[in-house]
Write a protein that holds these residues in place. Structure first.
Motif, mmCIF file in Angstrom:
data_model
loop_
_atom_site.group_PDB
_atom_site.id
_atom_site.type_symbol
_atom_site.label_atom_id
_atom_site.label_comp_id
_atom_site.label_asym_id
_atom_site.label_seq_id
_atom_site.Cartn_x
_atom_site.Cartn_y
_atom_site.Cartn_z
ATOM 1 N N LYS A 91 -28.895 108.639 142.864
ATOM 2 C CA LYS A 91 -29.822 108.518 141.736
ATOM 3 C C LYS A 91 -29.277 109.136 140.451
ATOM 4 C CE LYS A 91 -33.815 108.264 144.690
ATOM 5 N NZ LYS A 91 -35.019 108.884 145.167
ATOM 6 N N SER A 92 -28.465 110.168 140.555
ATOM 7 C CA SER A 92 -27.938 110.812 139.355
ATOM 8 C C SER A 92 -26.836 109.996 138.690
ATOM 9 C CB SER A 92 -27.400 112.203 139.692
ATOM 10 O OG SER A 92 -26.313 112.090 140.582
ATOM 11 N N ASP A 93 -26.267 109.011 139.391
ATOM 12 C CA ASP A 93 -25.180 108.198 138.846
ATOM 13 C C ASP A 93 -25.679 106.917 138.193
ATOM 14 O OD1 ASP A 93 -23.270 109.977 139.783
ATOM 15 O OD2 ASP A 93 -23.182 108.994 141.727
ATOM 16 N N ASN A 94 -26.977 106.764 138.041
ATOM 17 C CA ASN A 94 -27.554 105.557 137.429
ATOM 18 C C ASN A 94 -27.139 104.285 138.156
ATOM 19 O OD1 ASN A 94 -28.861 107.049 135.418
ATOM 20 N ND2 ASN A 94 -27.015 107.090 134.179
ATOM 21 N N GLY A 95 -26.984 104.373 139.458
ATOM 22 C CA GLY A 95 -26.652 103.202 140.253
ATOM 23 C C GLY A 95 -25.194 102.784 140.205
ATOM 24 N N ARG A 96 -24.345 103.575 139.616
ATOM 25 C CA ARG A 96 -22.924 103.235 139.502
ATOM 26 C C ARG A 96 -22.139 103.821 140.673
ATOM 27 N NH1 ARG A 96 -21.328 104.182 133.195
ATOM 28 N NH2 ARG A 96 -22.584 102.486 132.377
ATOM 29 N N TYR A 97 -21.135 103.068 141.101
ATOM 30 C CA TYR A 97 -20.221 103.587 142.107
ATOM 31 C C TYR A 97 -19.280 104.589 141.461
ATOM 32 C CZ TYR A 97 -21.631 100.004 145.430
ATOM 33 O OH TYR A 97 -22.346 99.228 146.285
ATOM 34 N N GLN A 98 -18.892 105.581 142.229
ATOM 35 C CA GLN A 98 -17.899 106.532 141.761
ATOM 36 C C GLN A 98 -16.640 106.345 142.583
ATOM 37 O OE1 GLN A 98 -19.345 110.545 141.935
ATOM 38 N NE2 GLN A 98 -20.198 110.400 139.894
ATOM 39 N N TYR A 99 -15.506 106.555 141.961
ATOM 40 C CA TYR A 99 -14.233 106.478 142.655
ATOM 41 C C TYR A 99 -13.576 107.845 142.620
ATOM 42 C CZ TYR A 99 -14.848 101.464 142.435
ATOM 43 O OH TYR A 99 -15.354 100.191 142.585
ATOM 44 N N HIS A 100 -13.117 108.266 143.770
ATOM 45 C CA HIS A 100 -12.385 109.516 143.896
ATOM 46 C C HIS A 100 -10.971 109.163 144.329
ATOM 47 C CE1 HIS A 100 -16.057 111.929 143.540
ATOM 48 N NE2 HIS A 100 -16.618 110.926 144.174
ATOM 49 N N TYR A 101 -10.019 109.893 143.803
ATOM 50 C CA TYR A 101 -8.612 109.615 144.084
ATOM 51 C C TYR A 101 -7.988 110.837 144.737
ATOM 52 C CZ TYR A 101 -9.347 105.797 140.806
ATOM 53 O OH TYR A 101 -9.824 104.680 140.184
ATOM 54 N N VAL A 102 -7.202 110.592 145.763
ATOM 55 C CA VAL A 102 -6.427 111.646 146.408
ATOM 56 C C VAL A 102 -4.968 111.358 146.091
ATOM 57 C CG1 VAL A 102 -5.833 112.767 148.584
ATOM 58 C CG2 VAL A 102 -8.141 111.842 148.254
ATOM 59 N N VAL A 103 -4.268 112.363 145.576
ATOM 60 C CA VAL A 103 -2.878 112.213 145.157
ATOM 61 C C VAL A 103 -1.980 112.907 146.170
ATOM 62 C CG1 VAL A 103 -1.218 112.643 143.321
ATOM 63 C CG2 VAL A 103 -3.622 112.224 142.754
ATOM 64 N N TYR A 104 -0.954 112.190 146.624
ATOM 65 C CA TYR A 104 0.003 112.727 147.579
ATOM 66 C C TYR A 104 1.371 112.843 146.919
ATOM 67 C CZ TYR A 104 -3.562 111.098 150.852
ATOM 68 O OH TYR A 104 -4.736 110.885 151.513
#
Length: 95
Positions: free
Chosen positions: A76-89
């Protein structure tokens, strides 16, 4: 948000598949604290490149195996938007 996983190697430095831009981006991402919210916009400002250039470099690094993108469901706090998280190796990881 971009998270990093440090494995103790710097294989990316001598990887001939990577351009100087790729190597620089990985090095820059390692300078960010793990809990800092790092965005494409902020990276583009730091690199003096457009957001599309940074986005394309990240896509390349995902394809090669140095970055993993994780899609999070919106809340609900993201206004219905997907979030993307990135893991860097710092070494190539299997896809």
């Amino acid at each position: 948000m971009i998270n990093r996983v440090i494995t103790g190697k710097n294989d990316y430095i001598i990887d001939s598949k990577l351009t100087l831009r790729h190597k620089g981006l990985i090095s820059l991402l390692y300078q960010y604290p793990c809990d800092m919210d790092c965005t494409i916009k902020n990276l583009s400002l730091l690199c003096n490149d457009s957001e599309s250039i940074v986005t394309n470099a990240i896509k390349d690094l995902i394809e090669i195996g140095y970055i993993k993108r994780i899609k999070s469901n919106p809340d609900k706090s993201d206004n219905g938007r997907y979030q993307y998280h990135y893991v860097v190796y710092d070494t190539i990881k299997s896809k």
